[in-house]
Design a protein around this motif. Structure first.
Motif, PDB file in Angstrom:
ATOM      1  N   VAL A   1      52.732 -74.151 -57.457  1.00 46.66           N
ATOM      2  CA  VAL A   1      51.555 -73.967 -58.327  1.00 46.66           C
ATOM      3  C   VAL A   1      51.972 -73.505 -59.497  1.00 46.66           C
ATOM      4  O   VAL A   1      52.519 -72.363 -59.653  1.00 46.66           O
TER       5      VAL A   1
ATOM      6  N   LYS B   1      50.960 -73.373 -65.679  1.00 45.97           N
ATOM      7  CA  LYS B   1      49.821 -74.178 -66.428  1.00 45.97           C
ATOM      8  C   LYS B   1      49.307 -74.929 -65.225  1.00 45.97           C
ATOM      9  O   LYS B   1      49.605 -76.238 -64.932  1.00 45.97           O
ATOM     10  N   ASN B   2      47.978 -74.717 -64.764  1.00 44.18           N
ATOM     11  CA  ASN B   2      47.219 -75.491 -63.800  1.00 44.18           C
ATOM     12  C   ASN B   2      46.717 -76.772 -64.138  1.00 44.18           C
ATOM     13  O   ASN B   2      46.302 -76.736 -65.229  1.00 44.18           O
ATOM     14  N   GLU B   3      46.857 -77.833 -63.391  1.00 45.84           N
ATOM     15  CA  GLU B   3      46.306 -79.188 -64.070  1.00 45.84           C
ATOM     16  C   GLU B   3      45.514 -79.654 -62.713  1.00 45.84           C
ATOM     17  O   GLU B   3      46.001 -79.891 -61.693  1.00 45.84           O
TER      18      GLU B   3
ATOM     19  N   LYS C   1      39.980 -72.798 -60.969  1.00 42.68           N
ATOM     20  CA  LYS C   1      41.018 -73.883 -61.212  1.00 42.68           C
ATOM     21  C   LYS C   1      42.265 -73.255 -60.236  1.00 42.68           C
ATOM     22  O   LYS C   1      42.853 -74.064 -59.542  1.00 42.68           O
ATOM     23  N   GLN C   2      42.741 -72.135 -60.388  1.00 42.63           N
ATOM     24  CA  GLN C   2      43.600 -71.637 -59.878  1.00 42.63           C
ATOM     25  C   GLN C   2      43.607 -71.508 -58.328  1.00 42.63           C
ATOM     26  O   GLN C   2      44.697 -72.216 -57.627  1.00 42.63           O
TER      27      GLN C   2
ATOM     28  N   CYS D   1      44.084 -75.222 -57.341  1.00 40.47           N
ATOM     29  CA  CYS D   1      45.640 -75.461 -57.281  1.00 40.47           C
ATOM     30  C   CYS D   1      46.232 -74.960 -56.072  1.00 40.47           C
ATOM     31  O   CYS D   1      47.063 -75.701 -55.585  1.00 40.47           O
TER      32      CYS D   1
ATOM     33  N   SER E   1      49.957 -67.651 -60.606  1.00 41.04           N
ATOM     34  CA  SER E   1      48.856 -68.375 -60.112  1.00 41.04           C
ATOM     35  C   SER E   1      47.675 -67.773 -59.672  1.00 41.04           C
ATOM     36  O   SER E   1      46.710 -68.355 -59.281  1.00 41.04           O
TER      37      SER E   1
END
Length: 594
Positions: free
Chosen positions: A426, A429-431, A489-490, A493, A510
């Motif tokens: 993870v 920068k989470n996408e 978001k984290q 992911c 993360s």
């Protein structure tokens, strides 16, 4: 460069050759028509013979229809070949980018890749279509017309031998002058696209700091540069037209003057000299020759513009990943153990080998042993190379020297897909991508059942907010995950990574956007549900790693210390200072989810 681009032609070679053949046939028909017209004038109109007028008139109509037929086919096949070629180019570039390692990606900006896939390919498409039609048609037309003109009058044909080289010399000068300008244009395009990308991605920051006017001004400046370069280039290219018109009128006047004198001298007798029909034929061919030269000048101008694009496309196609599979790869990872043996690492640049050797190592002499199933924390100041360390494990980068082993084997021995399927990472920068939550989670395992997805979300503490959405797991995620919070978001992911059922799980800071209570629940879930998975947690908060089996303290690319929380608090200055600062101030341990 040309050879690289032509590899993308593939199934459209046939259309390209058909375009060339039809263009030549179109030229042949167009050359025959003035001959028929000359005969119509000399043997029909001049002699007053209507049967001959009908004969040559019908012949002209037939050849005109044939010219239309071959011209239509040429346009059809040319469009098909050019559009197909450009589609293959885009596909080949995109596929090649997908094979890049992180070090390859570092060489190209996102904006530059987008420009190459769009603007540059369009330029090459237009140039190729003109090349296989006009660049074939022009020289063939000039050659055939000149041969016919020689057969009519050698004296008048000499006019072309003077005009054509002079015109060609002027066109070469124009091309040499304009080419560097368009090279600068496309570099400026990259910068402009980069500004747009940064602005759109960071629009919240722009509005927060009231920087709309500044961003508009920044875009106007770069857009103005593109405008100025384009205008400068187009002004030079525009010289083609008046130059061609001047040569055309000079040729026409010379042919008319010399031809008229020859007709008068011969009394319009074909046996003695030139006829009115011959003069009409010569004038027609002179216009065709000069028009072909004008078209060729436009083709060369387009190719000049496209040549910079061709170089940029070839550069992307020729870039090869520096991380490849071994000849006989290992297809399974035994366990999640990790061994760093005197590992050094530095980022590569486009500079020469001597410069590379002088560059400072990002990681120096790393020696670590992580047993399978352990939970390992990594702590260090910003810039201490924490992320660089973990990116070596799934071979996102390769070590510069030393050996890195996973499951008892050198990572370079593994099949890349096998290794990366066994390591879930993870990133910092989470996408998230456009689509539903379900679709995003299935990146981890496309065949995952609904129950497996819910289990992974429960382990990542993501189920609690997903179930509150009206559409649950079918909730739409906007581009970049802009409609969910940083903490949500984290956790999505993390759930996506857990679905891979990895042997090694890496969390690169993360959980920074979640509150300490949720962070603790995630850590507890890992301990209870993933006992055999090696867990590596990079964190800024001591609370995120204090229960780890061992904690690694990094300092400027070196391992400063390794131990448990209690051991490091007691014996390591760096760790103790971080711990005391967070304990004294409450640190980030009191933070709320973002």
């Amino acid at each position: 460069m040309i050879r690289t681009l032509l590899k993308s032609m593939r199934q459209y070679k046939k259309s390209s050759w058909l375009t060339v053949i039809c263009s030549i046939m179109e030229v042949v028909m167009e050359i025959i028509i003035p001959m028929m017209m000359s005969n119509l004038i000399d043997y029909g109109i001049t002699d007053g013979k209507m049967p001959m007028v009908w004969k040559y008139g019908i012949a002209i109509l037939i050849f005109a229809l044939l010219e239309l037929f071959f011209g239509t086919l040429s346009a059809h096949f040319g469009a098909e070949a050019a559009a197909g070629f450009s589609a293959n180019l885009r596909s080949d570039m995109y596929k090649n980018v997908q094979t890049f390692s992180f070090s390859n990606i570092d060489k190209f900006s996102t904006a530059s890749i987008i420009t190459r896939l769009t603007t540059d390919v369009t330029n090459v498409q237009n140039a190729y279509q003109m090349l296989i039609r006009m660049a074939i048609r022009g020289p063939v037309m000039i050659l055939f017309c000149f041969i016919v003109c020689l057969s009519i009058s050698v004296k008048i044909s000499m006019i072309f031998l003077i005009i054509i080289p002079l015109l060609g010399f002027c066109l070469v000068l124009i091309i040499l002058k304009v080419r560097p300008i368009f090279t600068r244009v496309f570099r400026t395009y990259d910068n402009m696209n980069n500004i747009v990308e940064e602005n759109v991605r960071g629009i919240r920051a722009v509005k927060t700091f009231n920087q709309e006017e500044g961003q508009i001004s920044r875009f106007k400046n770069i857009s103005q540069k593109v405008y100025e370069y384009y205008c400068k280039g187009e002004k030079i290219i525009a010289l083609n037209s008046p130059l061609m018109q001047f040569c055309m009128y000079v040729c026409t006047l010379l042919i008319a003057w010399i031809g008229a004198k020859m007709i008068v001298a011969s009394g319009n007798n074909p046996a003695l000299g030139l006829t009115a029909g011959n003069l009409t034929e010569l004038l027609t061919y002179s216009i065709q020759i000069l028009m072909s030269l004008m078209i060729l000048s436009m083709v060369f101008a387009m190719i000049t513009i496209a040549s910079s694009s061709m170089e940029r496309i070839a550069e992307l196609l020729q870039e090869k990943t520096d991380i490849t599979n071994p000849e006989h790869p290992v297809m399974s990872v035994e366990d999640g153990s990790i061994t760093f043996d005197h590992v050094n690492f530095r980022y590569q640049t486009a500079s020469n080998d001597l410069t590379q050797k002088k560059r400072k190592n990002v990681l120096s002499d790393i020696n670590l042993q992580i047993d399978s199933g352990q939970t390992v924390g990594i702590i260090g100041a910003t810039g201490s190379a924490k992320t660089s360390l973990v990116q070596l494990i799934p071979r996102l980068y390769d070590v510069t020297s030393g050996t890195l082993q996973v499951g008892g084997r050198n990572v370079k021995d593994y099949d890349l897909q096998t290794l990366r399927d066994s390591v879930a990472m993870v990133l910092q920068k989470n996408e998230l991508f456009s689509g539903t939550i379900n679709e995003n989670l299935r990146w981890g395992d496309p065949s995952a059942t609904d129950e497996e997805i819910k289990t992974a979300c429960h382990q990542a503490c993501a189920d609690e907010f997903i179930e509150q959405f009206p559409d649950g797991y079918e909730t739409r995620i906007e581009q970049g995950g802009s409609n969910v919070s940083g903490g949500q978001k984290q956790r999505l992911c993390i759930a996506r990574a857990l679905l891979k059922k990895p042997k090694i799980l890496i969390l690169d800071d993360s959980t920074s956007a979640v509150d300490t209570k949720t962070d603790a629940l995630i850590q507890k879930s890992f301990r209870e549900d993933l006992p055999e998975t090696t867990k590596i947690i990079i964190a800024q908060r001591i609370s995120s790693v204090q229960n780890a089996d061992q904690i690694i303290v990094l300092d400027d690319g070196h391992v400063n210390a390794v131990g448990t929380h209690d051991e490091l608090v007691k014996n390591n200055t760096i760790y103790r200072e971080i711990y005391e600062s967070q304990t004294r101030k409450g640190g980030s341990s009191d933070g709320k989810e973002q």
